[in-house]
Write a protein that holds these residues in place. Structure first.
Motif, PDB file in Angstrom:
ATOM      1  N   LEU A  14       0.828  -1.117   0.008  1.00 26.27           N
ATOM      2  CA  LEU A  14      -0.084  -0.026   0.093  1.00 26.27           C
ATOM      3  C   LEU A  14       0.895   1.254  -0.012  1.00 26.27           C
ATOM      4  O   LEU A  14       0.606   2.322  -0.592  1.00 26.27           O
ATOM      5  CB  LEU A  14      -0.976   0.168   1.103  1.00 26.27           C
ATOM      6  N   LEU A  17       2.223   1.886  -3.501  1.00 24.64           N
ATOM      7  CA  LEU A  17       1.327   2.374  -4.472  1.00 24.64           C
ATOM      8  C   LEU A  17       0.970   3.524  -3.972  1.00 24.64           C
ATOM      9  O   LEU A  17       0.879   4.622  -4.987  1.00 24.64           O
ATOM     10  CB  LEU A  17      -0.047   1.362  -3.960  1.00 24.64           C
ATOM     11  N   CYS A  18       0.991   4.149  -2.842  1.00 18.30           N
ATOM     12  CA  CYS A  18       0.660   5.424  -2.339  1.00 18.30           C
ATOM     13  C   CYS A  18       1.862   6.320  -2.907  1.00 18.30           C
ATOM     14  O   CYS A  18       1.327   7.591  -3.410  1.00 18.30           O
ATOM     15  CB  CYS A  18       0.556   5.566  -0.862  1.00 18.30           C
ATOM     16  N   LEU A  21       1.902   7.806  -6.546  1.00 16.10           N
ATOM     17  CA  LEU A  21       0.880   8.738  -7.006  1.00 16.10           C
ATOM     18  C   LEU A  21       1.743  10.381  -6.731  1.00 16.10           C
ATOM     19  O   LEU A  21       2.342  10.137  -5.642  1.00 16.10           O
ATOM     20  CB  LEU A  21      -0.391   8.807  -6.179  1.00 16.10           C
ATOM     21  N   ARG A  23       0.889  13.268  -6.137  1.00 24.36           N
ATOM     22  CA  ARG A  23       0.519  14.017  -4.808  1.00 24.36           C
ATOM     23  C   ARG A  23       1.361  13.501  -3.623  1.00 24.36           C
ATOM     24  O   ARG A  23       1.919  14.485  -2.982  1.00 24.36           O
ATOM     25  CB  ARG A  23      -0.925  14.384  -4.727  1.00 24.36           C
ATOM     26  N   HIS A  24       1.012  12.404  -3.342  1.00 27.68           N
ATOM     27  CA  HIS A  24       1.990  11.775  -2.083  1.00 27.68           C
ATOM     28  C   HIS A  24       3.182  11.948  -2.240  1.00 27.68           C
ATOM     29  O   HIS A  24       3.937  12.092  -1.105  1.00 27.68           O
ATOM     30  CB  HIS A  24       1.055  10.576  -1.680  1.00 27.68           C
ATOM     31  N   ARG A  42       4.160   1.403  -8.730  1.00 31.75           N
ATOM     32  CA  ARG A  42       2.899   1.055  -8.963  1.00 31.75           C
ATOM     33  C   ARG A  42       2.936  -0.264  -9.297  1.00 31.75           C
ATOM     34  O   ARG A  42       1.956  -1.040  -8.597  1.00 31.75           O
ATOM     35  CB  ARG A  42       2.272   1.909 -10.055  1.00 31.75           C
ATOM     36  N   PHE A  46       0.816  -3.312  -6.623  1.00 35.97           N
ATOM     37  CA  PHE A  46      -0.115  -4.288  -7.175  1.00 35.97           C
ATOM     38  C   PHE A  46       0.409  -5.686  -6.876  1.00 35.97           C
ATOM     39  O   PHE A  46      -0.589  -6.451  -6.472  1.00 35.97           O
ATOM     40  CB  PHE A  46      -0.626  -4.011  -8.717  1.00 35.97           C
ATOM     41  N   LEU A  73      -6.930  -4.769   4.851  1.00 34.43           N
ATOM     42  CA  LEU A  73      -6.766  -3.868   3.758  1.00 34.43           C
ATOM     43  C   LEU A  73      -7.358  -2.603   4.330  1.00 34.43           C
ATOM     44  O   LEU A  73      -6.636  -1.360   4.218  1.00 34.43           O
ATOM     45  CB  LEU A  73      -7.533  -4.244   2.643  1.00 34.43           C
ATOM     46  N   GLY A  77      -5.083   0.477   5.491  1.00 30.62           N
ATOM     47  CA  GLY A  77      -5.399   1.500   4.596  1.00 30.62           C
ATOM     48  C   GLY A  77      -5.580   2.967   5.494  1.00 30.62           C
ATOM     49  O   GLY A  77      -5.111   4.069   5.330  1.00 30.62           O
ATOM     50  N   LEU A  80      -2.605   4.127   7.170  1.00 31.87           N
ATOM     51  CA  LEU A  80      -1.707   4.711   6.202  1.00 31.87           C
ATOM     52  C   LEU A  80      -1.961   6.098   5.786  1.00 31.87           C
ATOM     53  O   LEU A  80      -1.246   7.029   5.854  1.00 31.87           O
ATOM     54  CB  LEU A  80      -1.367   4.058   4.750  1.00 31.87           C
ATOM     55  N   ASN A  81      -3.385   6.326   5.709  1.00 27.32           N
ATOM     56  CA  ASN A  81      -3.664   7.611   5.322  1.00 27.32           C
ATOM     57  C   ASN A  81      -3.695   8.725   6.600  1.00 27.32           C
ATOM     58  O   ASN A  81      -3.394   9.666   6.352  1.00 27.32           O
ATOM     59  CB  ASN A  81      -5.168   7.474   5.227  1.00 27.32           C
ATOM     60  N   LEU A  84      -0.029   9.502   6.638  1.00 21.50           N
ATOM     61  CA  LEU A  84       0.136  10.386   5.577  1.00 21.50           C
ATOM     62  C   LEU A  84      -0.207  11.919   5.613  1.00 21.50           C
ATOM     63  O   LEU A  84       0.657  12.759   5.458  1.00 21.50           O
ATOM     64  CB  LEU A  84      -0.463   9.845   4.147  1.00 21.50           C
TER      65      LEU A  84
ATOM     66  N   PHE B 165      -9.273   5.645  -7.650  1.00 18.03           N
ATOM     67  CA  PHE B 165      -7.915   5.381  -7.370  1.00 18.03           C
ATOM     68  C   PHE B 165      -7.165   6.356  -7.023  1.00 18.03           C
ATOM     69  O   PHE B 165      -6.371   6.324  -6.037  1.00 18.03           O
ATOM     70  CB  PHE B 165      -7.248   4.587  -8.486  1.00 18.03           C
ATOM     71  N   LYS B 166      -7.073   7.515  -7.606  1.00 14.47           N
ATOM     72  CA  LYS B 166      -5.956   8.848  -7.330  1.00 14.47           C
ATOM     73  C   LYS B 166      -6.504   9.331  -5.730  1.00 14.47           C
ATOM     74  O   LYS B 166      -5.681   9.758  -5.314  1.00 14.47           O
ATOM     75  CB  LYS B 166      -6.327   9.838  -8.303  1.00 14.47           C
ATOM     76  N   PHE B 168      -7.415   7.629  -3.418  1.00 12.57           N
ATOM     77  CA  PHE B 168      -7.228   6.317  -2.432  1.00 12.57           C
ATOM     78  C   PHE B 168      -6.897   6.654  -1.164  1.00 12.57           C
ATOM     79  O   PHE B 168      -7.227   6.086  -0.126  1.00 12.57           O
ATOM     80  CB  PHE B 168      -6.690   5.353  -3.236  1.00 12.57           C
ATOM     81  N   PHE B 169      -5.636   7.510  -1.357  1.00 12.54           N
ATOM     82  CA  PHE B 169      -4.805   7.496  -0.012  1.00 12.54           C
ATOM     83  C   PHE B 169      -5.013   9.145   0.499  1.00 12.54           C
ATOM     84  O   PHE B 169      -4.079   9.632   1.282  1.00 12.54           O
ATOM     85  CB  PHE B 169      -3.391   7.464  -0.127  1.00 12.54           C
ATOM     86  N   THR B 170      -6.113   9.567   0.038  1.00 14.05           N
ATOM     87  CA  THR B 170      -5.889  11.249   0.261  1.00 14.05           C
ATOM     88  C   THR B 170      -6.738  11.639   1.351  1.00 14.05           C
ATOM     89  O   THR B 170      -7.917  11.530   1.263  1.00 14.05           O
ATOM     90  CB  THR B 170      -6.512  12.125  -1.072  1.00 14.05           C
ATOM     91  N   PHE B 171      -6.111  12.309   2.177  1.00  7.97           N
ATOM     92  CA  PHE B 171      -6.896  12.955   3.410  1.00  7.97           C
ATOM     93  C   PHE B 171      -6.082  14.080   3.769  1.00  7.97           C
ATOM     94  O   PHE B 171      -5.004  14.053   4.283  1.00  7.97           O
ATOM     95  CB  PHE B 171      -7.157  11.980   4.555  1.00  7.97           C
ATOM     96  N   THR B 186     -12.221   8.469   1.519  1.00  4.45           N
ATOM     97  CA  THR B 186     -11.048   7.369   1.803  1.00  4.45           C
ATOM     98  C   THR B 186     -11.855   6.441   2.742  1.00  4.45           C
ATOM     99  O   THR B 186     -11.569   5.208   2.596  1.00  4.45           O
ATOM    100  CB  THR B 186      -9.900   8.168   2.561  1.00  4.45           C
ATOM    101  N   LEU B 190     -11.830   2.484   1.047  1.00  2.85           N
ATOM    102  CA  LEU B 190     -10.903   1.539   1.650  1.00  2.85           C
ATOM    103  C   LEU B 190     -11.764   0.284   2.031  1.00  2.85           C
ATOM    104  O   LEU B 190     -11.125  -0.558   2.086  1.00  2.85           O
ATOM    105  CB  LEU B 190     -10.163   2.259   2.622  1.00  2.85           C
TER     106      LEU B 190
END
Lengths: 114, 501
Positions: A14, A17-18, A21, A23-24, A42, A46, A73, A77, A80-81, A84, B165-166, B168-171, B186, B190
C-alpha cells in the motif's frame, strides 16, 4: 507470526502504491516522481497486494481468510492515510520496516514449516 | 449524457444518504458494538466470575444436576455452555404448560446461581441494531428500508466518485469542506468491500420479511414450516407419562467428541427430560465455519444413542447460512473481531462525515430553520449517541441492584441522555454544542473504567481499555475543535449570519 507475513507485505505494498501517486510523492519527498519510479512503484504495489492476498489464502485456505484480508486492507489503509496526513516523513521508513518484517516473518514461517 | 448520469447519481447519493443518515449511523454504531455483544454482557454482569475456564463436561454435568433439582418436570431444558468470551453457563427451562422460558446464570466452577443484576447487557445494542427498540415488525421494516437506501447510497456513491484510485490515500486535514470530502471518500473506498458485504448480508438476515413471496409460493401460509426446514427444528413432543432417567452427561460429551472433537458443544437442548421419550440435541459452535447454521446431533434422551446428524445441506440453505454467518461473524477470532469492529467504526465515521458534508457545503447560503435543525441533529447522533452509550454503561453501575425493573431503567438512562443531547444541540450555539458534547463524551468514557474500578471486582478488561481509547479519541476531537482555524472562521461567519437574522 503467520498474520504478520501477509499483513506487513500488504502495508508495504500500500505504501508503494501510495508513493507512486504524484501528490503523495511530493508530500513525502518534496520532489516530482520520475516516470520510471512511478511505473515500478505502482507495479510493486499491485504485485505486493496480490501476493499478500495469495499468501493469506495459501496459509489458511478458508472463507474467514477472505474476510480477514479485506478487513486488514481497510484497517491498514486507514492507518496509512492517517500517517500520511500527520507524519508524512515517516512513511518511507515505515514501509521499509514493514517489508523487512514481512520477509523475516516469511522466512520464519518457512523454517517452522520445513 | 454521461455527466447527466453522474450528476443524477450524486443527487441520489446526497438525498438517500441524508434522509436515513442519522438512522444508519445509529445502526452502524450499535452494530459495531454488537461485535462485542458477549463482552459487553460480561462487563455489565460484574458478578460473573472471570476465573479459569472450566471444562465443558464439568459445566454440563453441573447444569444438568442443577436443572434436575430445580425443574425435574419440564417441557424442555436449554443449556448454553460457557465460552471464553462469556465464562458462565446459562440454563433455561420451560415448565410444563407454560410458554415462556425461565432463565438462570450458573457459575460453572461452583454450580451456584450467579444472581446477577438485571440488565440487557450487549443484547440491548444488538436488538437496537435491527429493531431500534421499537415493536419488532415496525423496527425491522424501518431498518430494512434504511439498509436498502444505504445500498443505493453505496452504489450511487461509487458511480459519483470520479477518481477512486487517485483519491485512495488522500486525506488533507484542516481544510474545511475539502477535508470532510477526503475523509468521507477514503473511509468509503478503503472499506468498500466491508460496506457492501455488511449492508447486503444485513438485508439477507431479514429477507423473509422483505421478500416473502418465494416462501409463500412454496409453503403457503405455513411460515413456521419454512423456518423448521431452514433450521432443522423439530418441535418438542409432549412428555410421556412414564418416567426414565436421562442419559448421563458423559454419554453426551462422548457422542459430541466422536463427531466433532473436544469442546465444541455450544448448546444442549433437552426435550421432555425425565420422560421415556426424552430427546437430546447437541448444537455445535460455529467458531470454525463461516456459515451461521450449526451442525447438530440428535440423541435418544434415555439411551444416549445417536438418532441423526444434521448439517446445512442444499445450496439455498448453505448460501443463506454463509451470508448470515458473514453478517454475524461468530467465526471471528480476537484479531478479526477487532478488525471488523474497526471497519464498523469506519463505516460509522463515513456516515458522519457524509452528514457533515451536507451541512458544510450549504454553510453561508442557509440560515436558521431546517438547516440549523439538521446541523443540530448531526451533532446529536455523531456525539450524542456515543454519549448515550456511555450513559448506558454508567447506568449499569449506578442504578441500584435491587431496584425493580432496573434493566428498563438502564435503557431509560440511554434514551434520556440521547434526548438531552438532541435538545442541547437544538438550543445552544452550534460551536458550543460540538465542544460541549465532545467534552462530555471524553469525560463519560474516561469515567467508565474509573466507575468500574470503584464498584466492580476487576477493572482490567477489554471494555475498559476501549473506553480509555474512546476517551482519548474524543479528547483529540475536542482539541481539534478548539484550535481549528476553519472552525474559528466559520464561527465568525455564523455569528455574522446570526446577527443578520
Amino acid at each position: 507470526m503467520i498474520v504478520l507475513t501477509w499483513a506487513a507485505l500488504l502495508y508495504a505494498a500500500l505504501t508503494s502504491l501510495c508513493l507512486s501517486l504524484n501528490r503523495h510523492h511530493r508530500e513525502v519527498f518534496n520532489g516530482r516522481i520520475t516516470r520510471l519510479n512511478q511505473r515500478s512503484l505502482r507495479w510493486l504495489g499491485f504485485i505486493g497486494i496480490a501476493a499478500s492476498l495469495a499468501c493469506c489464502l495459501w496459509l489458511a485456505p478458508n472463507g474467514r481468510s477472505w474476510v480477514l484480508w479485506f478487513c486488514a486492507l481497510a484497517g491498514l489503509g486507514y492507518g496509512l492515510n492517517f500517517a500520511l496526513a500527520y507524519v508524512p516523513r515517516l512513511i518511507p521508513a515505515a514501509g521499509k520496516l514493514a517489508l523487512g518484517l514481512a520477509l523475516m516473518a516469511g522466512v520464519g514461517c518457512f523454517l517452522a514449516r520445513a | 449524457m454521461k455527466e447527466g448520469f453522474r450528476q443524477s447519481m450524486a443527487w441520489l447519493h446526497t438525498w438517500s444518504g441524508l434522509i436515513v443518515g442519522w438512522l444508519l449511523l445509529a445502526i452502524f454504531l450499535t452494530g459495531a458494538a454488537s461485535y462485542y455483544r458477549s463482552e459487553i454482557t460480561g462487563w455489565m454482569h460484574p458478578e460473573i466470575p472471570s476465573g479459569a475456564p472450566v471444562s465443558q463436561s464439568q459445566a454440563l454435568k453441573q447444569a444438568m444436576d442443577w436443572l434436575h433439582d430445580r425443574a425435574p418436570v419440564a417441557n424442555s431444558w436449554l443449556i448454553d455452555l460457557p465460552t471464553e468470551r462469556l465464562p458462565v453457563t446459562q440454563v433455561m427451562w420451560q415448565a410444563a404448560g407454560e410458554r415462556r422460558y425461565n432463565s438462570e446464570l450458573l457459575n460453572p466452577a461452583s454450580q451456584q446461581p450467579v444472581a446477577p443484576r438485571k440488565t440487557f447487557g450487549g443484547d440491548f445494542f444488538y436488538g437496537f441494531h435491527f429493531q431500534l427498540s421499537l415493536p419488532p415488525i415496525i423496527g425491522r421494516w424501518i431498518v430494512g428500508v434504511a439498509s436498502m437506501l444505504m445500498f443505493i447510497a453505496i452504489i450511487s456513491g461509487v458511480i459519483t466518485h470520479r477518481r477512486i484510485f487517485k483519491d485512495f490515500f488522500t486525506f488533507r486535514p484542516g481544510k474545511g469542506q475539502r477535508s470532510w470530502l477526503d475523509a468521507h471518500n477514503t473511509l468509503s473506498v478503503l472499506a468498500l468491500p466491508f460496506h457492501v458485504l455488511i449492508t447486503y448480508t444485513g438485508l439477507v438476515t431479514l429477507m423473509f420479511m422483505y421478500v416473502p413471496w418465494g416462501i409463500d409460493l412454496v409453503y403457503g401460509n405455513d411460515r413456521g414450516a419454512y423456518f423448521r426446514d431452514l433450521r432443522d427444528f423439530t418441535p418438542p413432543a409432549a412428555p410421556a407419562t412414564e418416567k426414565a432417567d436421562l442419559a448421563p452427561y458423559a454419554r453426551l460429551i462422548e457422542q459430541a467428541r466422536q463427531q466433532w472433537g473436544e469442546g465444541h458443544i455450544a448448546r444442549v437442548a433437552i426435550g421432555s427430560p425425565g420422560a421415556t421419550n426424552a430427546r437430546i440435541e447437541l448444537i455445535r459452535d460455529t467458531q470454525d465455519q463461516v456459515s451461521s447454521l450449526p451442525q447438530r446431533l440428535v440423541l435418544n434422551g434415555v439411551s444416549g444413542e445417536l438418532i441423526e446428524t444434521s448439517d446445512a445441506t442444499g445450496p439455498a440453505k448453505a448460501f443463506y447460512g454463509v451470508l448470515y454467518g458473514l453478517h454475524l461473524a461468530h467465526f471471528a477470532e480476537p484479531l478479526l473481531r477487532l478488525l471488523l469492529f474497526i471497519s464498523g467504526l469506519g463505516g460509522t465515521i463515513m456516515i458522519a462525515t457524509g452528514l457533515q458534508l451536507w451541512v458544510v457545503k450549504r454553510k453561508g447560503n442557509a440560515t436558521g430553520g431546517l438547516y440549523r435543525r439538521i446541523e443540530g441533529l448531526n451533532v446529536a447522533v455523531i456525539l450524542g449517541l456515543p454519549l448515550a452509550m456511555a450513559g448506558f454503561f454508567w447506568g449499569n453501575r449506578l442504578v441500584p441492584g435491587g431496584l425493580p425493573g432496573r434493566e428498563i431503567v438502564e435503557v431509560q438512562v440511554f434514551f434520556a441522555v440521547w434526548l438531552m443531547t438532541i435538545l442541547h444541540a437544538q438550543v445552544r450555539s452550534i460551536r458550543k454544542v460540538w465542544r460541549e458534547q465532545a467534552l462530555l463524551c471524553a469525560l463519560a468514557f474516561a469515567g467508565v473504567p474509573l466507575l468500574d474500578l470503584i464498584t466492580g471486582p476487576d477493572a482490567v478488561n477489554g471494555l475498559n481499555l476501549f473506553c480509555v481509547l474512546f476517551a482519548g479519541a474524543f479528547a483529540f476531537v475536542l482539541w481539534r475543535l478548539c484550535r481549528s482555524p476553519s472552525g474559528r472562521r466559520s464561527t465568525r461567519a455564523t455569528r455574522q449570519i446570526e446577527s443578520r437574522s
